[in-house]
Scaffold this motif. Structure first.
Motif, PDB file in Angstrom:
ATOM      1  N   VAL A 146     -37.360   3.209 -14.646  1.00 54.71           N
ATOM      2  CA  VAL A 146     -37.534   4.148 -15.753  1.00 54.71           C
ATOM      3  C   VAL A 146     -36.952   5.505 -15.378  1.00 54.71           C
ATOM      4  O   VAL A 146     -36.206   6.119 -16.144  1.00 54.71           O
ATOM      5  CB  VAL A 146     -39.024   4.287 -16.137  1.00 54.71           C
ATOM      6  N   LEU A 147     -37.263   5.981 -14.184  1.00 57.05           N
ATOM      7  CA  LEU A 147     -36.715   7.255 -13.713  1.00 57.05           C
ATOM      8  C   LEU A 147     -35.195   7.190 -13.634  1.00 57.05           C
ATOM      9  O   LEU A 147     -34.495   8.114 -14.052  1.00 57.05           O
ATOM     10  CB  LEU A 147     -37.315   7.607 -12.356  1.00 57.05           C
ATOM     11  N   ASN A 148     -34.671   6.093 -13.085  1.00 52.56           N
ATOM     12  CA  ASN A 148     -33.228   5.977 -12.904  1.00 52.56           C
ATOM     13  C   ASN A 148     -32.490   5.924 -14.242  1.00 52.56           C
ATOM     14  O   ASN A 148     -31.334   6.355 -14.337  1.00 52.56           O
ATOM     15  CB  ASN A 148     -32.898   4.741 -12.081  1.00 52.56           C
ATOM     16  N   CYS A 165     -32.658   9.821  -3.740  1.00 49.29           N
ATOM     17  CA  CYS A 165     -32.765   8.851  -4.830  1.00 49.29           C
ATOM     18  C   CYS A 165     -31.979   7.579  -4.515  1.00 49.29           C
ATOM     19  O   CYS A 165     -31.653   6.800  -5.401  1.00 49.29           O
ATOM     20  CB  CYS A 165     -32.277   9.480  -6.142  1.00 49.29           C
ATOM     21  N   TYR A 166     -31.694   7.381  -3.241  1.00 49.45           N
ATOM     22  CA  TYR A 166     -31.039   6.168  -2.766  1.00 49.45           C
ATOM     23  C   TYR A 166     -31.850   4.941  -3.187  1.00 49.45           C
ATOM     24  O   TYR A 166     -31.301   3.880  -3.493  1.00 49.45           O
ATOM     25  CB  TYR A 166     -30.921   6.289  -1.249  1.00 49.45           C
ATOM     26  N   HIS A 167     -33.178   5.115  -3.215  1.00 47.95           N
ATOM     27  CA  HIS A 167     -34.064   4.000  -3.541  1.00 47.95           C
ATOM     28  C   HIS A 167     -34.328   3.843  -5.035  1.00 47.95           C
ATOM     29  O   HIS A 167     -34.952   2.872  -5.453  1.00 47.95           O
ATOM     30  CB  HIS A 167     -35.405   4.187  -2.824  1.00 47.95           C
ATOM     31  N   CYS A 168     -33.865   4.788  -5.841  1.00 45.44           N
ATOM     32  CA  CYS A 168     -34.271   4.833  -7.256  1.00 45.44           C
ATOM     33  C   CYS A 168     -33.846   3.628  -8.098  1.00 45.44           C
ATOM     34  O   CYS A 168     -34.634   3.154  -8.934  1.00 45.44           O
ATOM     35  CB  CYS A 168     -33.773   6.118  -7.902  1.00 45.44           C
ATOM     36  N   PRO A 169     -32.617   3.094  -7.972  1.00 46.29           N
ATOM     37  CA  PRO A 169     -32.229   1.993  -8.850  1.00 46.29           C
ATOM     38  C   PRO A 169     -33.156   0.780  -8.773  1.00 46.29           C
ATOM     39  O   PRO A 169     -33.469   0.165  -9.800  1.00 46.29           O
ATOM     40  CB  PRO A 169     -30.814   1.641  -8.369  1.00 46.29           C
ATOM     41  N   SER A 170     -33.613   0.440  -7.576  1.00 48.13           N
ATOM     42  CA  SER A 170     -34.437  -0.764  -7.427  1.00 48.13           C
ATOM     43  C   SER A 170     -35.923  -0.502  -7.571  1.00 48.13           C
ATOM     44  O   SER A 170     -36.682  -1.399  -7.971  1.00 48.13           O
ATOM     45  CB  SER A 170     -34.169  -1.404  -6.054  1.00 48.13           C
ATOM     46  N   TYR A 204     -29.157   7.830 -10.464  1.00 43.30           N
ATOM     47  CA  TYR A 204     -29.330   8.306  -9.087  1.00 43.30           C
ATOM     48  C   TYR A 204     -28.125   9.028  -8.509  1.00 43.30           C
ATOM     49  O   TYR A 204     -28.245   9.755  -7.529  1.00 43.30           O
ATOM     50  CB  TYR A 204     -29.748   7.147  -8.180  1.00 43.30           C
ATOM     51  N   ARG A 205     -26.962   8.878  -9.107  1.00 40.46           N
ATOM     52  CA  ARG A 205     -25.767   9.587  -8.629  1.00 40.46           C
ATOM     53  C   ARG A 205     -25.608  10.968  -9.266  1.00 40.46           C
ATOM     54  O   ARG A 205     -24.682  11.708  -8.931  1.00 40.46           O
ATOM     55  CB  ARG A 205     -24.518   8.756  -8.928  1.00 40.46           C
ATOM     56  N   ASN A 206     -26.516  11.331 -10.185  1.00 40.96           N
ATOM     57  CA  ASN A 206     -26.369  12.580 -10.951  1.00 40.96           C
ATOM     58  C   ASN A 206     -27.014  13.781 -10.268  1.00 40.96           C
ATOM     59  O   ASN A 206     -27.604  14.626 -10.922  1.00 40.96           O
ATOM     60  CB  ASN A 206     -26.989  12.417 -12.353  1.00 40.96           C
ATOM     61  N   SER A 207     -26.919  13.881  -8.965  1.00 37.27           N
ATOM     62  CA  SER A 207     -27.615  14.960  -8.255  1.00 37.27           C
ATOM     63  C   SER A 207     -26.632  15.879  -7.545  1.00 37.27           C
ATOM     64  O   SER A 207     -25.561  15.450  -7.100  1.00 37.27           O
ATOM     65  CB  SER A 207     -28.604  14.389  -7.237  1.00 37.27           C
ATOM     66  N   ILE A 208     -27.012  17.154  -7.473  1.00 35.59           N
ATOM     67  CA  ILE A 208     -26.256  18.167  -6.741  1.00 35.59           C
ATOM     68  C   ILE A 208     -27.269  19.016  -5.977  1.00 35.59           C
ATOM     69  O   ILE A 208     -28.254  19.477  -6.555  1.00 35.59           O
ATOM     70  CB  ILE A 208     -25.454  19.078  -7.691  1.00 35.59           C
ATOM     71  N   ASN A 209     -27.038  19.225  -4.696  1.00 35.40           N
ATOM     72  CA  ASN A 209     -27.941  20.057  -3.898  1.00 35.40           C
ATOM     73  C   ASN A 209     -27.364  21.459  -3.758  1.00 35.40           C
ATOM     74  O   ASN A 209     -26.226  21.622  -3.318  1.00 35.40           O
ATOM     75  CB  ASN A 209     -28.159  19.428  -2.518  1.00 35.40           C
TER      76      ASN A 209
END
Length: 358
Positions: free
Chosen positions: A195-197, A186-191, A202-207
């Motif tokens: 709507v998704l972001n 989701c590195y690309h999500c903000p730009s 985009y920083r709210n992820s855990i693998n």
């Protein structure tokens, strides 16, 4: 990133088909597509065509779409229901739903001919959480062993009970690996995905799966009690046994080499990648809901469908311009950021599989 040849070479693409897509377990479809005996759908990978059907005893089966007489394609319809058996249109050889040859006009005149020697050629098949997987290899790794890290992991969604309410097929002018890589960060999500972001910053992820053929993990939604829809609100009650913290999370996973799974509180989204050429991939996207929600007079899945159709098209555009750039003589592989660890893990799994070791 990988070198250019892995995205553009016909030779590498053929090697992928030979060493990956004919040896790995591939998602074919959900069991709800064939609820009754005789129901079928076609599955294609590379130049291969398979018939996936349900026999009289309720078992799911898969066969190469090839008549045992002279090799003609037995079935040309994309889906439907066989009545009385599976009949080749060329010379009317007819097969039972379990693949047995039951009709071969005038072949009784051929000395030594025995129907039991010419069944449809079967393909290895497995069903997991309602999802049907096929494997074209003559001796595939047992499904339960191959998928051991996932067995029971998603049971709270009761995926086997769900049904697709919408299916969209996309033709993307990009290599299939670029779609996996795009989905995995989701590195690309903000730009690209405002709507998704907004719904999942985009920083709210855990693998929780970080190496091997299964990669991914959850993202926390910004709206409590929401979902990934145009409004941010759920469009159906929570699925199965989803409860607690999971009600405010969306889970994203890739299953190498053909499947993306997205688990929401109220629905499940499935993407299946079908490589067509080094620079062309077909993506079949399906939205799954529980039958009880579907039967409700107020049911409206359009918010979920519109949201992901919008997001998909944004992503496919990125994949296409990546393919264009990677195809240039000026391309030199660039470094991954710390937010792209899943891409590096995908590359490692891919290279292992392509070497015949994975």
């Amino acid at each position: 990133m990988l070198e250019q040849e892995y995205y553009t070479s016909d030779e590498v693409f053929q090697k992928e088909m030979d060493l990956i897509f004919t040896k790995k377990w591939l998602f074919a479809g959900h069991q709800s597509r064939i609820p009754e005996a005789g129901d079928f759908f076609m599955f294609e990978v590379g130049k291969e065509s398979l018939i996936v059907t349900r026999d009289r005893e309720g078992r799911v089966r898969a066969f190469f779409n090839i008549c045992r007489h002279r090799g003609a394609r037995v079935c040309s319809e994309r889906s439907g229901s066989f009545v009385g058996g599976i009949q080749c249109p060329y010379h009317a050889w007819t097969y039972a739903l379990d693949g047995r040859l039951i009709g071969a006009p005038h072949m009784e005149e051929v000395k030594g001919f025995q129907k039991e020697s010419y069944p449809l050629r079967p393909v290895s098949i497995a069903t997991w959480e309602g999802l049907i997987f096929v494997n074209l290899d003559d001796r595939p790794e047992p499904f339960d062993r191959s998928f051991a890290p996932l067995i029971g992991k998603f049971s709270q969604w009761n995926l086997e009970e769900l049904e697709a309410v919408h299916r969209t097929t996309y033709e993307v002018e990009a290599n299939w690996k670029l779609l996996f890589q795009n989905y995995s960060e989701c590195y690309h999500c903000p730009s690209v995905h405002p709507v998704l972001n907004k719904l999942t910053p985009y920083r709210n992820s855990i693998n929780d799966l970080e190496e091997g053929p299964f990669l991914g993990g959850p993202m926390k939604m910004s709206m409590e009690g929401g979902s990934m829809t145009m409004s941010g609100q759920r469009c159906a009650p929570p699925l199965g046994d989803v409860s607690g913290e999971a009600l405010d999370l969306v889970y994203y996973y890739t299953i190498f080499p053909s499947l993306f799974l997205s688990f929401h509180p109220d629905y499940v989204l499935v993407h299946r990648a079908q490589p067509i050429a080094p620079d062309q991939t077909k993506i079949i996207c399906e939205w799954y809901f529980h039958p009880e929600a579907i039967s409700d007079a107020s049911f409206d899945p359009s918010g979920a469908i519109e949201f992901w159709d919008m997001t998909n098209r944004q992503d496919w555009h990125l994949c296409a311009i990546s393919q264009q750039g990677i195809s240039s003589r000026g391309y030199i592989p660039g470094p991954y950021s710390e937010m792209e660890s899943q891409l590096a893990a995908f590359d490692r799994e891919y290279l292992r599989a392509l070497s015949g070791k994975g």
